[in-house]
Design a protein around this motif. Structure first.
Motif, PDB file in Angstrom:
ATOM      1  N   GLN A   1      71.962 -10.824  -0.705  1.00 42.42           N
ATOM      2  CA  GLN A   1      70.647 -11.466  -0.656  1.00 42.42           C
ATOM      3  C   GLN A   1      70.067 -11.410   0.752  1.00 42.42           C
ATOM      4  O   GLN A   1      68.868 -11.179   0.928  1.00 42.42           O
ATOM      5  CB  GLN A   1      70.769 -12.915  -1.122  1.00 42.42           C
ATOM      6  CG  GLN A   1      71.050 -13.057  -2.614  1.00 42.42           C
ATOM      7  CD  GLN A   1      71.235 -14.500  -3.036  1.00 42.42           C
ATOM      8  OE1 GLN A   1      71.247 -15.408  -2.208  1.00 42.42           O
ATOM      9  NE2 GLN A   1      71.379 -14.728  -4.332  1.00 42.42           N
ATOM     10  N   ALA A   2      70.937 -11.608   1.751  1.00 42.98           N
ATOM     11  CA  ALA A   2      70.488 -11.549   3.145  1.00 42.98           C
ATOM     12  C   ALA A   2      70.011 -10.141   3.498  1.00 42.98           C
ATOM     13  O   ALA A   2      68.987  -9.961   4.174  1.00 42.98           O
ATOM     14  CB  ALA A   2      71.616 -11.977   4.076  1.00 42.98           C
ATOM     15  N   MET A   3      70.760  -9.127   3.035  1.00 43.17           N
ATOM     16  CA  MET A   3      70.383  -7.738   3.299  1.00 43.17           C
ATOM     17  C   MET A   3      69.074  -7.399   2.611  1.00 43.17           C
ATOM     18  O   MET A   3      68.220  -6.706   3.169  1.00 43.17           O
ATOM     19  CB  MET A   3      71.501  -6.803   2.826  1.00 43.17           C
ATOM     20  CG  MET A   3      72.781  -6.901   3.643  1.00 43.17           C
ATOM     21  SD  MET A   3      74.131  -5.906   2.958  1.00 43.17           S
ATOM     22  CE  MET A   3      73.471  -4.257   3.158  1.00 43.17           C
ATOM     23  N   LEU A   4      68.899  -7.898   1.371  1.00 40.44           N
ATOM     24  CA  LEU A   4      67.666  -7.642   0.639  1.00 40.44           C
ATOM     25  C   LEU A   4      66.485  -8.305   1.331  1.00 40.44           C
ATOM     26  O   LEU A   4      65.407  -7.712   1.468  1.00 40.44           O
ATOM     27  CB  LEU A   4      67.804  -8.168  -0.792  1.00 40.44           C
ATOM     28  CG  LEU A   4      66.572  -7.999  -1.690  1.00 40.44           C
ATOM     29  CD1 LEU A   4      66.226  -6.535  -1.844  1.00 40.44           C
ATOM     30  CD2 LEU A   4      66.830  -8.629  -3.056  1.00 40.44           C
ATOM     31  N   LYS A   5      66.693  -9.540   1.807  1.00 45.27           N
ATOM     32  CA  LYS A   5      65.634 -10.260   2.510  1.00 45.27           C
ATOM     33  C   LYS A   5      65.229  -9.523   3.783  1.00 45.27           C
ATOM     34  O   LYS A   5      64.045  -9.381   4.090  1.00 45.27           O
ATOM     35  CB  LYS A   5      66.117 -11.671   2.853  1.00 45.27           C
ATOM     36  CG  LYS A   5      65.071 -12.512   3.565  1.00 45.27           C
ATOM     37  CD  LYS A   5      65.614 -13.906   3.873  1.00 45.27           C
ATOM     38  CE  LYS A   5      64.563 -14.736   4.619  1.00 45.27           C
ATOM     39  NZ  LYS A   5      65.083 -16.084   4.961  1.00 45.27           N
ATOM     40  N   LYS A   6      66.246  -9.038   4.523  1.00 40.46           N
ATOM     41  CA  LYS A   6      65.968  -8.311   5.754  1.00 40.46           C
ATOM     42  C   LYS A   6      65.200  -7.029   5.470  1.00 40.46           C
ATOM     43  O   LYS A   6      64.260  -6.677   6.184  1.00 40.46           O
ATOM     44  CB  LYS A   6      67.288  -7.980   6.460  1.00 40.46           C
ATOM     45  CG  LYS A   6      67.105  -7.258   7.784  1.00 40.46           C
ATOM     46  CD  LYS A   6      68.441  -6.991   8.458  1.00 40.46           C
ATOM     47  CE  LYS A   6      68.234  -6.267   9.780  1.00 40.46           C
ATOM     48  NZ  LYS A   6      69.540  -5.946  10.429  1.00 40.46           N
ATOM     49  N   ALA A   7      65.599  -6.327   4.391  1.00 42.22           N
ATOM     50  CA  ALA A   7      64.923  -5.084   4.040  1.00 42.22           C
ATOM     51  C   ALA A   7      63.465  -5.338   3.675  1.00 42.22           C
ATOM     52  O   ALA A   7      62.568  -4.584   4.041  1.00 42.22           O
ATOM     53  CB  ALA A   7      65.653  -4.415   2.871  1.00 42.22           C
ATOM     54  N   LYS A   8      63.226  -6.433   2.938  1.00 37.72           N
ATOM     55  CA  LYS A   8      61.859  -6.778   2.559  1.00 37.72           C
ATOM     56  C   LYS A   8      61.023  -7.111   3.787  1.00 37.72           C
ATOM     57  O   LYS A   8      59.847  -6.723   3.878  1.00 37.72           O
ATOM     58  CB  LYS A   8      61.877  -7.972   1.599  1.00 37.72           C
ATOM     59  CG  LYS A   8      62.364  -7.637   0.201  1.00 37.72           C
ATOM     60  CD  LYS A   8      62.313  -8.864  -0.695  1.00 37.72           C
ATOM     61  CE  LYS A   8      62.717  -8.520  -2.124  1.00 37.72           C
ATOM     62  NZ  LYS A   8      62.700  -9.719  -3.007  1.00 37.72           N
ATOM     63  N   GLU A   9      61.621  -7.840   4.740  1.00 36.94           N
ATOM     64  CA  GLU A   9      60.895  -8.203   5.961  1.00 36.94           C
ATOM     65  C   GLU A   9      60.551  -6.959   6.772  1.00 36.94           C
ATOM     66  O   GLU A   9      59.444  -6.836   7.307  1.00 36.94           O
ATOM     67  CB  GLU A   9      61.750  -9.159   6.795  1.00 36.94           C
ATOM     68  CG  GLU A   9      61.886 -10.548   6.171  1.00 36.94           C
ATOM     69  CD  GLU A   9      62.837 -11.440   6.948  1.00 36.94           C
ATOM     70  OE1 GLU A   9      63.535 -10.908   7.842  1.00 36.94           O
ATOM     71  OE2 GLU A   9      62.897 -12.655   6.651  1.00 36.94           O
TER      72      GLU A   9
END
Length: 271
Positions: free
Chosen positions: A243-251
């Motif tokens: 989830q953290a990696m996905l959030k970072k990718a979205k940002e």
């Protein structure tokens, strides 16, 4: 041959004397009907429910079209058929998928995979596996070089470092063995992409492999473990990590899109 000469689609299933025992309880094998191998023993028996299962599935599966087969029960748990069927079921295959896999690939492909694995790991039976040369790993060489350039350490510090290195290396070795076995089992079950190499698979499951390696290492050292609780905790951490990696990718994507928008505004101002 007479069925083939008709030019029509057909499926023929032959079994021994029908008896009332549970479906799927006993592994099975099949041979081509009409051949010497396909002749059933006079005292051959077969589960009534399992026979219905075989007839139903072979009639509906494309892999059953044009097949005339003699099915018999397998009582040797070490037989290749028994091992393969057990592996498919443990991998989550439903009965139609299991039977389809047996009809399409079955024992022949399984044996090819086993032979290839044994060729790559000739000392498998001795508990020795083909592993990467960790002493040539760039990270290991870098750590050695860094250590040689640092100031002298106390005997206690050096001992702690050695113990840590040995533990890490042992865990990585166990992890590598676990990942190889997992690749082998999933390859047999057909749950990995055909073009995925063993190396790529190991890399994709390395976090889980290291978890399994650490668990096994501590078991070997006599630690009392709650494996189920630790596995749940590991999966929860992996979920948070994803989830953290996905959030970072979205940002990062949002920042990139914002920059492009700003670029578009600048060009419009210039016009």
């Amino acid at each position: 041959q007479a069925l083939k000469d008709t030019g029509k689609e057909y499926t023929l299933v032959a079994v021994g004397a029908l008896e009332d025992h549970d479906e799927g309880k006993i592994p099975y094998q099949f041979k081509e009907f009409g051949t010497e191998e396909g002749v059933l023993a006079p005292d051959a028996i077969f589960s009534r429910n399992e026979a219905m299962r075989m007839i139903t599935e072979t009639l509906q599966l494309n892999s059953g079209v044009g097949k005339a087969l003699s099915f018999s029960e397998v009582y040797d748990v070490n037989a290749t058929e028994a091992k393969l069927i057990k592996g498919l079921r443990e991998a989550g295959y439903a009965r139609p998928q299991e039977i389809d896999h047996m009809l399409r690939d079955g024992v022949a492909e399984y044996q090819k995979a086993v032979d290839a694995f044994r060729e790559k790991n000739p000392d498998w039976g001795k508990g020795v596996y083909a592993t990467e040369a960790w002493w040539e790993d760039p990270k290991f060489l870098a750590s050695v070089e860094e250590a040689s350039g640092t100031s002298k350490k106390s005997a206690v510090e050096e001992e702690v470092e050695v113990v840590k290195d040995e533990r890490t290396l042992e865990i990585e070795k166990i992890a590598n063995e676990w990942a190889k076995r997992e690749y082998f089992q999933q390859s047999m079950a057909g749950t990995v992409d055909e073009d995925m190499t063993e190396e790529a698979f190991i890399e994709s499951v390395w976090d889980r492999a290291m978890f399994e390696g650490d668990l096994k290492y501590r078991q070997m050292k006599g630690e009392a473990l709650d494996e189920e609780a630790e596995l749940l905790d590991f999966k929860a951490k992996q979920e948070r990590k994803q989830q953290a990696m996905l959030k970072k990718a979205k940002e990062e994507l949002k920042e990139l899109l914002d920059e492009e928008d700003l670029g578009g505004d600048d060009s419009e101002d210039k016009e």
